[in-house]
Write an enzyme that holds these catalytic residues in place. Structure first.
Site, short mmCIF file in Angstrom:
data_model
loop_
_atom_site.label_atom_id
_atom_site.label_comp_id
_atom_site.label_asym_id
_atom_site.label_seq_id
_atom_site.Cartn_x
_atom_site.Cartn_y
_atom_site.Cartn_z
N TRP A 33 0.38 -1.31 -0.13
CA TRP A 33 0.14 -0.17 0.01
C TRP A 33 0.74 1.45 0.02
O TRP A 33 0.45 2.85 0.42
CB TRP A 33 -0.97 -0.23 1.15
CG TRP A 33 0.06 -0.37 2.44
CD1 TRP A 33 -0.21 -1.70 3.14
CD2 TRP A 33 1.01 0.39 2.89
NE1 TRP A 33 0.75 -1.79 3.99
CE2 TRP A 33 1.45 -0.29 4.05
CE3 TRP A 33 1.22 1.97 3.15
CZ2 TRP A 33 2.17 -0.21 5.35
CZ3 TRP A 33 2.45 2.03 3.92
CH2 TRP A 33 2.75 1.60 5.16
N ASN A 34 2.13 1.17 0.21
CA ASN A 34 2.83 2.66 0.64
C ASN A 34 3.28 2.93 -0.84
O ASN A 34 3.52 4.45 -0.69
CB ASN A 34 4.60 2.19 1.35
CG ASN A 34 5.29 1.29 0.63
OD1 ASN A 34 4.71 0.62 0.12
ND2 ASN A 34 6.60 1.50 1.21
N LYS A 82 -2.72 -8.84 -6.73
CA LYS A 82 -3.56 -8.83 -5.70
C LYS A 82 -2.67 -7.75 -4.91
O LYS A 82 -1.75 -7.57 -4.76
CB LYS A 82 -2.96 -10.06 -5.05
CG LYS A 82 -3.92 -10.34 -3.50
CD LYS A 82 -2.66 -9.90 -2.61
CE LYS A 82 -3.57 -9.89 -1.11
NZ LYS A 82 -3.83 -8.61 -0.31
N GLY A 90 6.97 -6.03 -0.75
CA GLY A 90 6.05 -5.87 0.38
C GLY A 90 6.56 -6.21 1.62
O GLY A 90 8.38 -6.51 1.59
N SER A 91 6.17 -7.66 3.19
CA SER A 91 7.04 -7.13 3.93
C SER A 91 7.35 -8.58 4.15
O SER A 91 7.46 -9.74 3.04
CB SER A 91 5.87 -7.06 5.14
OG SER A 91 5.25 -8.26 5.14
N GLU A 125 10.30 -8.16 -3.94
CA GLU A 125 10.87 -6.47 -2.65
C GLU A 125 10.67 -6.44 -1.97
O GLU A 125 9.66 -6.04 -1.44
CB GLU A 125 10.88 -5.45 -3.82
CG GLU A 125 10.91 -5.85 -5.95
CD GLU A 125 12.14 -5.44 -5.79
OE1 GLU A 125 12.78 -4.47 -4.88
OE2 GLU A 125 12.95 -5.77 -6.67
N LEU A 126 11.37 -6.54 -0.64
CA LEU A 126 11.19 -6.52 0.70
C LEU A 126 11.35 -5.77 1.57
O LEU A 126 12.06 -4.63 0.66
CB LEU A 126 11.47 -8.29 1.41
CG LEU A 126 11.35 -9.30 0.51
CD1 LEU A 126 11.62 -10.55 0.98
CD2 LEU A 126 10.32 -9.32 0.69
N GLU A 133 12.46 -3.54 10.66
CA GLU A 133 12.43 -2.14 10.25
C GLU A 133 11.27 -1.82 11.16
O GLU A 133 10.23 -2.38 11.49
CB GLU A 133 11.54 -2.68 9.34
CG GLU A 133 11.54 -1.73 8.13
CD GLU A 133 10.79 -2.71 6.50
OE1 GLU A 133 9.60 -3.22 7.06
OE2 GLU A 133 10.93 -1.71 6.03
#
Ligand code: NAP
Length: 455
Positions: A131-132, A155, A207-208, A229-230, A360
């Protein structure tokens, strides 16, 4: 209904969305696979380039209107949201310009025969996005893959459904055939089922670390290529020859852009011991001058966090840090507003045993560490399970030498961070693998098809 726009400034539920059914998923897979087969045999790259050119025009024409959707979904500042729309439009320009060059077969000459590598599409992809940066995250995987000829199922995060749907609608309006990019409001189990489907050729996730591990596991189980991509807890190393005016001018962007919710935000500031007080004063100056308020008001400089959950998580991390021995060196007074505001905070005295040492912190919190020698700074920067982006601030040659010693996917010299269509984006260690953007990202889901001709 899991997919909702809950405005993080007003806390009001603005939109709710029905979950996608398994029948709808099946129809999407049929369309996406048929499109892949069509493009694979009759590769009309020029038609796809025309769609992306039109997408760029639509993004520019509707800049503010689209930006407002992102503000309502996840609370970012309107000016930052507009810049995000501009960046997506720049991806359209760049990849349309470069597509032919990136997809050009590569000749190889050998002693026994000559060969070439065709760059061909791989199949439909499952994209899982956060969402960022609601538009940018979709754009940076969709635009290159559409040009390659890989249709995509999306998604997106449960808290930015309106932006995700708007982006997909825009692509349809730009002329992309049905099945090119389909937004799905689906559960984690449905994501796993899609990944398992033989019509899906690859998986990309931003995401995370937690989300990445779960989705990468599903991809691995079915031997699907994936890119991850975390998150990160990037170091920002201040060298003793740093330009202090430039440094002061960079702090706001490095730590507070997007309310500090950027994977590459500088999270750990490493400063020489004798600069500690001066540096904290600099950060304090920046942090104390923010104006929290309505993210649609152009005079606001610090947006709320994306959700109540995000705020509560950060509050707990800061409390755990202090309970674990950290010092609260500064915290902005809280504001009397209903939104999910987190007051900018500076933490010091975080040792290796502190619970947040290797976490983080996704919000406006600066962790300040000190070092005696440069080797100590490099060791501290590398003492992380993550390796995404890293800043070195100092005289350029000196900063380059230090940057080369950091175990990370990206290093920025005398800058907070950057994302541009020309430069690759991605990390190492638990920050993930694979790259997005640039020629490297463009070709992540390309079949490098070798053709060898005997002499
Ligand atoms: P997240 O919880 O991992 O969510 C990201 C996406 O993954 C969402 O769409 C989420 O869906 C989905 N997801 C999570 N677990 C899943 C599972 N088991 N199966 C299927 N889908 C799953 O991450 P976040 O906290 O929202 O996003 C912020 C993180 O992204 C930060 O760590 C940040 O550093 C990282 N990030 C990295 C980059 C990069 O390029 N390296 C860029 C931006 C952000 P739901 O919303 O439904 O849970």
């Amino acid at each position: 209904m899991a997919y909702k726009t809950v405005n993080p400034y007003t806390n009001e539920v603005e939109h709710e969305y029905e979950n996608t059914t398994n029948e709808e998923i099946e129809q999407t897979l049929v369309k996406a696979h048929a499109l892949y087969k069509l493009w694979r045999q009759d590769n009309d790259l020029e038609a796809r380039k025309a769609v992306i050119i039109r997408l760029g025009e639509l993004l520019r024409e509707r800049r503010t209107e689209l930006a407002e959707l992102m503000v309502r979904d996840m609370g970012k500042l309107i000016g930052e949201a507009e810049a995000e729309v501009d960046l997506c439009a720049s991806f359209c320009d760049y990849y349309v310009d470069k597509a032919n060059e990136f997809l050009q077969p590569k000749p190889i000459y050998t002693a026994s025969g000559n060969a070439y590598v065709l760059k061909q599409s791989l199949g439909a992809l499952m994209a899982v996005e956060p969402w960022n940066f609601p538009f940018y995250q979709i754009a940076r995987v969709f635009i290159p893959n559409f040009l390659v000829g890989n249709p995509m199922l999306l998604k997106d995060a449960a808290n930015c459904p309106t932006s995700a749907q708007a982006f997909c609608d825009l692509i349809a309006e730009a002329g992309a055939p049905a099945g090119s990019l389909t937004n799905l409001f689906i559960s984690y189990d449905q994501v796993a089922d899609i990944i398992a489907d033989p019509r899906i050729a690859g998986v990309c996730l931003t995401g995370s670390e937690r989300g990445g591990k779960a989705v990468a596991t599903e991809a691995a189980k079915h031997l699907k290529k994936s890119t991850m991509e975390l998150g990160g807890n990037d170091a920002f190393i201040v060298l003793n020859d740093a330009d202090l005016d430039k440094l002061q001018a960079t702090i706001q962007f490095a730590r507070l852009f997007n309310a500090g919710q950027v994977c590459t935000s500088s999270k750990r500031f490493l400063v020489p011991e004798d600069m500690k007080d001066q540096f904290i004063a600099m950060v304090k100056e920046v942090f104390s001058n923010v104006k929290m308020g309505d993210p649609l008001d152009r005079s606001t400089t610090l947006a709320p966090l994306s959700s109540k959950k995000a705020k509560e998580k950060l509050e707990k991390q800061v409390a755990d840090a202090i309970a674990g021995g950290a010092t609260l060196a500064y915290q902005h007074e809280s504001v009397d507003l209903p939104g999910q505001f987190f007051p900018p905070t500076i933490l010091t005295d975080i040792d290796e045993n502190n619970p947040i040492f290797d976490q983080e912190l996704f919000g406006p919190v600066a962790e300040v560490y000190t070092y005696k020698t440069e080797d100590e700074a490099i060791a501290l920067a590398n003492n992380s399970s993550y390796g995404l982006g890293n800043t070195v601030f100092g005289e350029v040659k000196h900063a380059r030498e230090v940057a080369a010693k950091i175990e990370t996917g990206m290093s920025w010299i005398n800058d907070g961070w950057a994302s541009l269509p020309e430069i690759p984006f991605g990390g190492v260690k638990h920050s993930g693998y694979g790259r997005e953007l640039s020629e490297i990202g463009f070709t992540e889901f390309v079949n490098q098809h070798l053709v060898y001709e005997a002499q």
